[in-house]
Scaffold this motif. Structure first.
Motif, PDB file in Angstrom:
ATOM      1  N   LYS A 338      71.409 -16.608-103.945  1.00 58.37           N
ATOM      2  CA  LYS A 338      72.016 -15.419-103.343  1.00 58.37           C
ATOM      3  C   LYS A 338      71.842 -15.404-101.828  1.00 58.37           C
ATOM      4  CE  LYS A 338      72.430 -12.209-107.088  1.00 58.37           C
ATOM      5  NZ  LYS A 338      71.602 -12.352-108.317  1.00 58.37           N
ATOM      6  N   VAL A 339      70.652 -15.793-101.342  1.00 57.89           N
ATOM      7  CA  VAL A 339      70.397 -15.647 -99.898  1.00 57.89           C
ATOM      8  C   VAL A 339      71.022 -16.791 -99.107  1.00 57.89           C
ATOM      9  CG1 VAL A 339      68.600 -15.575 -98.116  1.00 57.89           C
ATOM     10  CG2 VAL A 339      68.299 -14.297-100.243  1.00 57.89           C
ATOM     11  N   ARG A 340      70.952 -17.998 -99.617  1.00 52.68           N
ATOM     12  CA  ARG A 340      71.358 -19.221 -98.908  1.00 52.68           C
ATOM     13  C   ARG A 340      70.481 -19.431 -97.669  1.00 52.68           C
ATOM     14  NH1 ARG A 340      75.847 -18.020 -96.824  1.00 52.68           N
ATOM     15  NH2 ARG A 340      75.895 -15.911 -97.669  1.00 52.68           N
ATOM     16  N   PHE A 341      69.625 -20.423 -97.750  1.00 51.99           N
ATOM     17  CA  PHE A 341      68.684 -20.707 -96.665  1.00 51.99           C
ATOM     18  C   PHE A 341      69.126 -21.938 -95.870  1.00 51.99           C
ATOM     19  CE2 PHE A 341      66.244 -18.267 -99.726  1.00 51.99           C
ATOM     20  CZ  PHE A 341      65.598 -17.359 -98.905  1.00 51.99           C
ATOM     21  N   ALA A 342      68.798 -21.911 -94.578  1.00 51.77           N
ATOM     22  CA  ALA A 342      69.126 -23.059 -93.719  1.00 51.77           C
ATOM     23  C   ALA A 342      67.966 -24.051 -93.666  1.00 51.77           C
ATOM     24  CB  ALA A 342      69.465 -22.572 -92.323  1.00 51.77           C
ATOM     25  N   GLY A 343      66.846 -23.680 -94.264  1.00 53.63           N
ATOM     26  CA  GLY A 343      65.675 -24.553 -94.270  1.00 53.63           C
ATOM     27  C   GLY A 343      64.604 -23.868 -95.089  1.00 53.63           C
ATOM     28  N   ALA A 344      63.614 -24.627 -95.555  1.00 54.90           N
ATOM     29  CA  ALA A 344      62.549 -23.990 -96.331  1.00 54.90           C
ATOM     30  C   ALA A 344      61.394 -24.945 -96.543  1.00 54.90           C
ATOM     31  CB  ALA A 344      63.073 -23.547 -97.693  1.00 54.90           C
ATOM     32  N   PHE A 345      60.227 -24.373 -96.767  1.00 59.35           N
ATOM     33  CA  PHE A 345      59.072 -25.132 -97.227  1.00 59.35           C
ATOM     34  C   PHE A 345      58.749 -24.628 -98.616  1.00 59.35           C
ATOM     35  CE2 PHE A 345      58.692 -24.746 -92.610  1.00 59.35           C
ATOM     36  CZ  PHE A 345      58.629 -26.090 -92.264  1.00 59.35           C
ATOM     37  N   SER A 346      58.510 -25.549 -99.536  1.00 62.41           N
ATOM     38  CA  SER A 346      58.147 -25.092-100.875  1.00 62.41           C
ATOM     39  C   SER A 346      56.963 -25.900-101.372  1.00 62.41           C
ATOM     40  CB  SER A 346      59.335 -25.207-101.817  1.00 62.41           C
ATOM     41  OG  SER A 346      59.955 -26.454-101.658  1.00 62.41           O
ATOM     42  N   PHE A 347      56.113 -25.219-102.116  1.00 66.77           N
ATOM     43  CA  PHE A 347      54.837 -25.809-102.503  1.00 66.77           C
ATOM     44  C   PHE A 347      54.540 -25.540-103.964  1.00 66.77           C
ATOM     45  CE2 PHE A 347      54.701 -23.964 -98.221  1.00 66.77           C
ATOM     46  CZ  PHE A 347      54.513 -25.103 -97.457  1.00 66.77           C
TER      47      PHE A 347
END
Ligand code: SAH
Ligand code: SF4
Ligand code: F3S
Length: 477
Positions: A338-347
């Motif tokens: 829904k948001v659409r991200f341009a970048g992210a860190f996931s852990f």
């Protein structure tokens, strides 16, 4: 004059550690230390550590092991200090586990480094007990830490971090930061502006205001009146030379109207917002003690987008928090869609000693965490690639930061932190240039300069530096 002593600092973890390493370097420059690029070469080695996840924390011990080996090989013993969040969390344990450590110093005591080093030197020859300093002192370390020299600023390039707030009062159940960095403290506006002025005098054009909870900033002005983050940003954009401001990391709960309005009103405030959400499941958000639900996150994103339509979001995610079901994880995937991200860190969730989540029921097996992180990262990567691809053909300003891989190339940053490779002369580093993006690859994009401070300001015909760029170059992001 005696030979300068050599200092090697290696930082792990977040941007605050990068900033802290610079401040330690500046402080020790006054004691006659100069920076060197390898531990082997150094008289003093500082490992500036991170405790956020188990893997991060364990890095210090493998690094210490490596150091010990090279010391044995070279037959030379440097002084070794462990700083940062592992130092704060583990204190004397570090010296028990790694006997090669002379000094353990927590993040609030960096201003005491010279005296601690002197103490360790005295003890070094006759006693093997290390020095441990992990108090949260009453005095403000920032009042005692030395400012960088002009040469040091210039060497670090046209962008800089400035800590404006440190510590965290939020106590998310998975997180060690409130314990390692302590309670939230905001620096006074005048001190921050003075620091930014100094940086700008040294050629810095872009500052990133950093804090564990930067949008909870609540400093004071010279008259003792409270100032919030948008107030601070308004003061900083007035500093001559500063062309761009960013801030990180924000908490969704602290994105208030005035900060959102600053995104609308201040062109210097870059349209890229790192807003960690951690999970898309309300049940998990509650168990994490995030103090907000997914609805608040959606609303916030919408309000910020309404104020600044070209804004892009990045975020942090944790998968496999205790008790996270398939449905909870599906909610996270749904939030991302829904948001659409341009970048992210996931852990993957990592249980940390002393935090409430570490002892919660429903700890998940590694395979479940792995499957989920794989799916989430695939989605986030796709979204980032889509965001980048949509930049092809667009025109925007980049800040030229450094040399590219090939001669004649410079690398600039877009407003959304993308690396853009252009052909431009080295003298243009530190200036803003307008580019049109020509090629987009997974790691970088390339563009053609259309004009900008360097190209117009000196009356040089922009065409002199243009020339077409063939292949897009892969550049480490
Ligand atoms: N102050 C920031 C982030 C601090 S730590 C905030 O409030 O969001 C950076 C990121 O590390 C967090 O956003 C979170 O996604 C991740 N993190 C923190 N503790 C973790 C843990 N125990 N296991 C896995 N990831 C963790
Ligand atoms: Fe950690 Fe939460 Fe504080 Fe961020 S807000 S530093 S995740 S406790
Ligand atoms: Fe790590 Fe400490 Fe930063 S735990 S993420 S270095 S605040």
């Amino acid at each position: 004059m005696s030979e300068p002593r050599k200092l090697y600092i290696k930082s792990f973890g977040c941007q605050m550690n990068v900033y802290d390493a610079q401040r330690m370097t500046d402080q020790l420059a006054h004691e006659g230390y100069v920076e060197t690029q390898t531990a082997e070469d150094a008289d003093l080695v500082i490992l500036n550590t991170c405790h956020i996840r188990e893997k991060a924390a364990e890095k210090v011990y493998s690094e210490l092991g490596r150091l010990r080996k090279s010391q044995d090989e070279l037959g030379r013993r440097q002084m070794v200090a462990v700083a940062g969040c592992v130092a704060q969390a583990e204190g004397a344990e570090i010296i028990k586990r790694a006997r090669s450590v002379d000094l353990v110093v927590g993040p609030q005591s960096y201003h005491k480094l010279p005296e601690l080093i002197a103490q360790a030197e005295l003890r070094g020859s006759n006693r093997r007990a290390g020095i441990v300093e992990t108090e949260f002192p009453v005095e403000d370390k920032f009042d005692h830490l030395a400012a960088p020299s002009r040469a040091a600023i210039a060497k670090r390039g046209p962008t800089a971090f400035v800590t404006v707030q440190e510590g965290c009062d939020k106590f998310c159940t998975f997180c060690v930061v409130p314990y390692t960095r302590g309670a939230e403290v905001s620096r006074p506006v005048a001190k921050i502006v003075e620091e930014v002025r100094r940086l700008a005098d040294g050629g810095v054009r872009e500052v990133t205001l950093i804090g564990q909870n930067v949008n909870a900033y609540h400093g004071e002005d010279a008259a003792g009146r409270p100032v919030n983050l948008p107030g601070l940003i308004r003061a900083i954009v007035e500093v001559p030379g500063i062309a761009r401001v960013r801030y990180t990391t924000s908490h969704p709960r602290d994105m208030d109207e005035e900060l959102i309005a600053a995104h609308r009103d201040l062109p210097q405030l870059m349209p890229y917002l790192h807003l960690p959400v951690q999970s898309g499941s309300n049940r998990i958000l509650a168990a994490m003690n995030r103090k907000h639900d997914r609805e608040l996150f959606f609303e916030t994103v919408e309000r910020v987008r309404a104020a600044r339509p070209d804004i892009a979001f990045s975020s942090d995610f944790i998968v496999g928090f205790p008790g996270e079901t398939d449905e909870d994880f599906a909610d996270t995937m749904d939030l991302v869609e829904k948001v659409r991200f341009a970048g992210a860190f996931s852990f993957k969730y990592s249980p940390r000693p002393g935090t409430p989540a570490a002892t919660m029921a429903g700890q998940l097996p590694e395979e479940v965490k792995s499957q989920r992180i794989y799916a989430l990262q695939a989605l986030l990567d796709r979204q980032k690639a889509e965001f980048d691809a949509a930049c092809r053909g667009r025109r925007f300003d980049i800040l030229l930061e450094k040399h590219g891989k090939l001669p004649g190339q410079l690398i600039g940053r877009s407003p959304w932190l993308q690396s853009v490779v252009v052909l431009a002369p080295p003298e243009a580093i530190g200036t803003l240039a307008t580019v049109e993006v020509r090629e987009v690859s997974t790691k970088s994009m390339s563009g053609q300069i259309l004009g900008g401070e360097f190209f117009d300001g000196r009356g040089e015909p922009a065409a002199r530096f243009m020339g077409s760029i063939g292949q897009s170059e892969k550049v480490e992001a």
